[in-house]
Write an enzyme that holds these catalytic residues in place. Sequence first.
Site, PDB file in Angstrom:
ATOM      1  N   LYS A  57       0.823  -1.216   0.000  1.00  0.00           N
ATOM      2  CA  LYS A  57       0.000   0.000   0.000  1.00  0.00           C
ATOM      3  C   LYS A  57       0.863   1.276   0.000  1.00  0.00           C
ATOM      4  O   LYS A  57       2.082   1.214   0.214  1.00  0.00           O
ATOM      5  CB  LYS A  57      -0.948  -0.040   1.208  1.00  0.00           C
ATOM      6  CG  LYS A  57      -1.996  -1.167   1.120  1.00  0.00           C
ATOM      7  CD  LYS A  57      -3.016  -1.073   2.249  1.00  0.00           C
ATOM      8  CE  LYS A  57      -4.099  -2.140   2.119  1.00  0.00           C
ATOM      9  NZ  LYS A  57      -5.171  -1.974   3.123  1.00  0.00           N
TER      10      LYS A  57
ATOM     11  N   TYR B 202     -12.066  -2.152  -4.760  1.00  0.00           N
ATOM     12  CA  TYR B 202     -12.644  -2.357  -3.428  1.00  0.00           C
ATOM     13  C   TYR B 202     -14.169  -2.300  -3.438  1.00  0.00           C
ATOM     14  O   TYR B 202     -14.785  -2.032  -2.397  1.00  0.00           O
ATOM     15  CB  TYR B 202     -12.081  -1.321  -2.451  1.00  0.00           C
ATOM     16  CG  TYR B 202     -10.707  -1.675  -1.893  1.00  0.00           C
ATOM     17  CD1 TYR B 202     -10.544  -2.770  -1.041  1.00  0.00           C
ATOM     18  CD2 TYR B 202      -9.587  -0.918  -2.205  1.00  0.00           C
ATOM     19  CE1 TYR B 202      -9.300  -3.097  -0.517  1.00  0.00           C
ATOM     20  CE2 TYR B 202      -8.333  -1.240  -1.672  1.00  0.00           C
ATOM     21  CZ  TYR B 202      -8.205  -2.334  -0.829  1.00  0.00           C
ATOM     22  OH  TYR B 202      -6.977  -2.660  -0.301  1.00  0.00           O
TER      23      TYR B 202
ATOM     24  N   PHE C 294     -15.738   3.066   6.044  1.00  0.00           N
ATOM     25  CA  PHE C 294     -14.345   3.355   5.704  1.00  0.00           C
ATOM     26  C   PHE C 294     -14.082   3.382   4.204  1.00  0.00           C
ATOM     27  O   PHE C 294     -12.938   3.612   3.784  1.00  0.00           O
ATOM     28  CB  PHE C 294     -13.408   2.348   6.401  1.00  0.00           C
ATOM     29  CG  PHE C 294     -13.656   0.894   6.056  1.00  0.00           C
ATOM     30  CD1 PHE C 294     -13.139   0.334   4.892  1.00  0.00           C
ATOM     31  CD2 PHE C 294     -14.396   0.078   6.906  1.00  0.00           C
ATOM     32  CE1 PHE C 294     -13.350  -0.997   4.583  1.00  0.00           C
ATOM     33  CE2 PHE C 294     -14.608  -1.267   6.609  1.00  0.00           C
ATOM     34  CZ  PHE C 294     -14.085  -1.801   5.434  1.00  0.00           C
TER      35      PHE C 294
ATOM     36  N   ARG D   8       1.925  -6.647   9.260  1.00  0.00           N
ATOM     37  CA  ARG D   8       1.158  -5.535   9.822  1.00  0.00           C
ATOM     38  C   ARG D   8       1.601  -5.189  11.244  1.00  0.00           C
ATOM     39  O   ARG D   8       1.585  -4.023  11.629  1.00  0.00           O
ATOM     40  CB  ARG D   8      -0.337  -5.850   9.737  1.00  0.00           C
ATOM     41  CG  ARG D   8      -0.867  -5.650   8.302  1.00  0.00           C
ATOM     42  CD  ARG D   8      -2.216  -6.267   8.106  1.00  0.00           C
ATOM     43  NE  ARG D   8      -2.901  -5.784   6.910  1.00  0.00           N
ATOM     44  CZ  ARG D   8      -4.036  -6.295   6.443  1.00  0.00           C
ATOM     45  NH1 ARG D   8      -4.605  -7.302   7.081  1.00  0.00           N
ATOM     46  NH2 ARG D   8      -4.605  -5.811   5.355  1.00  0.00           N
TER      47      ARG D   8
ATOM     48  N   ASN E  44      -2.347   0.059   6.757  1.00  0.00           N
ATOM     49  CA  ASN E  44      -1.898  -1.239   7.287  1.00  0.00           C
ATOM     50  C   ASN E  44      -1.011  -1.995   6.310  1.00  0.00           C
ATOM     51  O   ASN E  44      -0.912  -3.214   6.357  1.00  0.00           O
ATOM     52  CB  ASN E  44      -3.098  -2.060   7.772  1.00  0.00           C
ATOM     53  CG  ASN E  44      -4.085  -2.354   6.673  1.00  0.00           C
ATOM     54  OD1 ASN E  44      -3.896  -1.940   5.533  1.00  0.00           O
ATOM     55  ND2 ASN E  44      -5.149  -3.075   6.993  1.00  0.00           N
TER      56      ASN E  44
ATOM     57  N   HIS F  47      -2.296  -5.453   1.254  1.00  0.00           N
ATOM     58  CA  HIS F  47      -3.576  -6.086   0.935  1.00  0.00           C
ATOM     59  C   HIS F  47      -3.288  -7.513   0.503  1.00  0.00           C
ATOM     60  O   HIS F  47      -2.285  -7.768  -0.159  1.00  0.00           O
ATOM     61  CB  HIS F  47      -4.281  -5.359  -0.226  1.00  0.00           C
ATOM     62  CG  HIS F  47      -5.409  -6.165  -0.814  1.00  0.00           C
ATOM     63  ND1 HIS F  47      -6.683  -6.112  -0.303  1.00  0.00           N
ATOM     64  CD2 HIS F  47      -5.427  -7.101  -1.813  1.00  0.00           C
ATOM     65  CE1 HIS F  47      -7.453  -6.977  -0.989  1.00  0.00           C
ATOM     66  NE2 HIS F  47      -6.715  -7.571  -1.902  1.00  0.00           N
TER      67      HIS F  47
ATOM     68  N   GLU G 139      -8.986 -10.739  -8.422  1.00  0.00           N
ATOM     69  CA  GLU G 139      -8.035  -9.644  -8.154  1.00  0.00           C
ATOM     70  C   GLU G 139      -6.767  -9.769  -8.991  1.00  0.00           C
ATOM     71  O   GLU G 139      -6.205  -8.753  -9.434  1.00  0.00           O
ATOM     72  CB  GLU G 139      -7.709  -9.611  -6.656  1.00  0.00           C
ATOM     73  CG  GLU G 139      -8.903  -9.171  -5.818  1.00  0.00           C
ATOM     74  CD  GLU G 139      -8.652  -9.183  -4.321  1.00  0.00           C
ATOM     75  OE1 GLU G 139      -9.568  -8.807  -3.564  1.00  0.00           O
ATOM     76  OE2 GLU G 139      -7.526  -9.549  -3.893  1.00  0.00           O
TER      77      GLU G 139
HETATM   78  P1  ADP Z   1      -8.239  -6.966   5.005  1.00  0.00           P
HETATM   79  O1  ADP Z   1      -7.391  -5.958   4.261  1.00  0.00           O
HETATM   80  O2  ADP Z   1      -7.538  -7.483   6.237  1.00  0.00           O
HETATM   81  O3  ADP Z   1      -8.764  -8.050   4.123  1.00  0.00           O
HETATM   82  P2  ADP Z   1     -10.903  -5.814   4.894  1.00  0.00           P
HETATM   83  O4  ADP Z   1     -11.041  -6.497   3.572  1.00  0.00           O
HETATM   84  O5  ADP Z   1     -11.963  -6.035   5.908  1.00  0.00           O
HETATM   85  O6  ADP Z   1      -9.491  -6.158   5.573  1.00  0.00           O
HETATM   86  O7  ADP Z   1     -10.821  -4.237   4.664  1.00  0.00           O
HETATM   87  C1  ADP Z   1     -10.099  -3.697   3.577  1.00  0.00           C
HETATM   88  C2  ADP Z   1      -9.247  -2.557   4.073  1.00  0.00           C
HETATM   89  O8  ADP Z   1     -10.099  -1.511   4.520  1.00  0.00           O
HETATM   90  C3  ADP Z   1      -8.369  -2.893   5.280  1.00  0.00           C
HETATM   91  O9  ADP Z   1      -7.128  -3.455   4.930  1.00  0.00           O
HETATM   92  C4  ADP Z   1      -8.201  -1.535   5.929  1.00  0.00           C
HETATM   93  O10 ADP Z   1      -7.162  -0.793   5.285  1.00  0.00           O
HETATM   94  C5  ADP Z   1      -9.533  -0.883   5.655  1.00  0.00           C
HETATM   95  N1  ADP Z   1     -10.416  -1.076   6.804  1.00  0.00           N
HETATM   96  C6  ADP Z   1     -11.075  -2.174   7.169  1.00  0.00           C
HETATM   97  N2  ADP Z   1     -11.804  -1.993   8.285  1.00  0.00           N
HETATM   98  C7  ADP Z   1     -11.591  -0.710   8.639  1.00  0.00           C
HETATM   99  C8  ADP Z   1     -12.054   0.118   9.704  1.00  0.00           C
HETATM  100  N3  ADP Z   1     -12.888  -0.367  10.629  1.00  0.00           N
HETATM  101  N4  ADP Z   1     -11.612   1.386   9.740  1.00  0.00           N
HETATM  102  C9  ADP Z   1     -10.772   1.872   8.812  1.00  0.00           C
HETATM  103  N5  ADP Z   1     -10.291   1.141   7.767  1.00  0.00           N
HETATM  104  C10 ADP Z   1     -10.689  -0.133   7.688  1.00  0.00           C
HETATM  105 MG    MG Z   2     -10.040  -7.919   2.485  1.00  0.00          MG
END
Ligand code: ADP
Ligand code: MG
Length: 140
Positions: free
Chosen positions: A11, A51, A59, A104, A114, A117, A128
């Site tokens: 990222k 996304y 978010f 992370r 974070n 992805h 993807e």
């Molecule tokens: P992951 O990346 O672990 O698969 P998700 O698919 O649930 O997580 O979410 C996509 C991205 O959106 C996350 O990596 C994070 O950057 C952001 N995100 C998810 N949940 C939150 C939240 N509660 N607040 C802010 N950003 C979030």
């Molecule tokens: Mg995800």
Amino acid sequence: MANERTLSILKPDATARNITGKINTKFEAAGLRIVAQRRVHLARSEAEQFYAIHKGKAFFNDLCAFMSSAPVVVQVLEGANAIAKNREVMGATDPKQAAPGTIRAEFGLSIDQNTVHGSDSATTAAQEIAFFFRETEILS
Ligand code: ADP
Ligand code: MG
């Protein structure tokens, strides 16, 4: 264990801090092979398309703004059980919850920033990977 491919993104917080090599070292140490890789600056519309599954969530706007704010590195990782293995190496979404030694935990700045992805299933991995790469660009 099946040989799989998964889509990974380093990222904007990773490219900004010049730590893409440190992150790639974690993948390779875990037995994941980088079989395709490219640095791109996503348009806001591309981030929204990528996304789309999160559209409507609180978010979503911040996520798409962040992902299109600076260059990212898109890559295909290959290896035994690559989808789950990559999720394990990444750690939990919130760096504060991520297990010690994970990407992370080590590099994540916040739940927004974070660092990485990773695809979460075989179905999303296929979608993807196809979003960013042609089959001929992936070299095992
Ligand atoms: P992951 O990346 O672990 O698969 P998700 O698919 O649930 O997580 O979410 C996509 C991205 O959106 C996350 O990596 C994070 O950057 C952001 N995100 C998810 N949940 C939150 C939240 N509660 N607040 C802010 N950003 C979030
Ligand atoms: Mg995800």
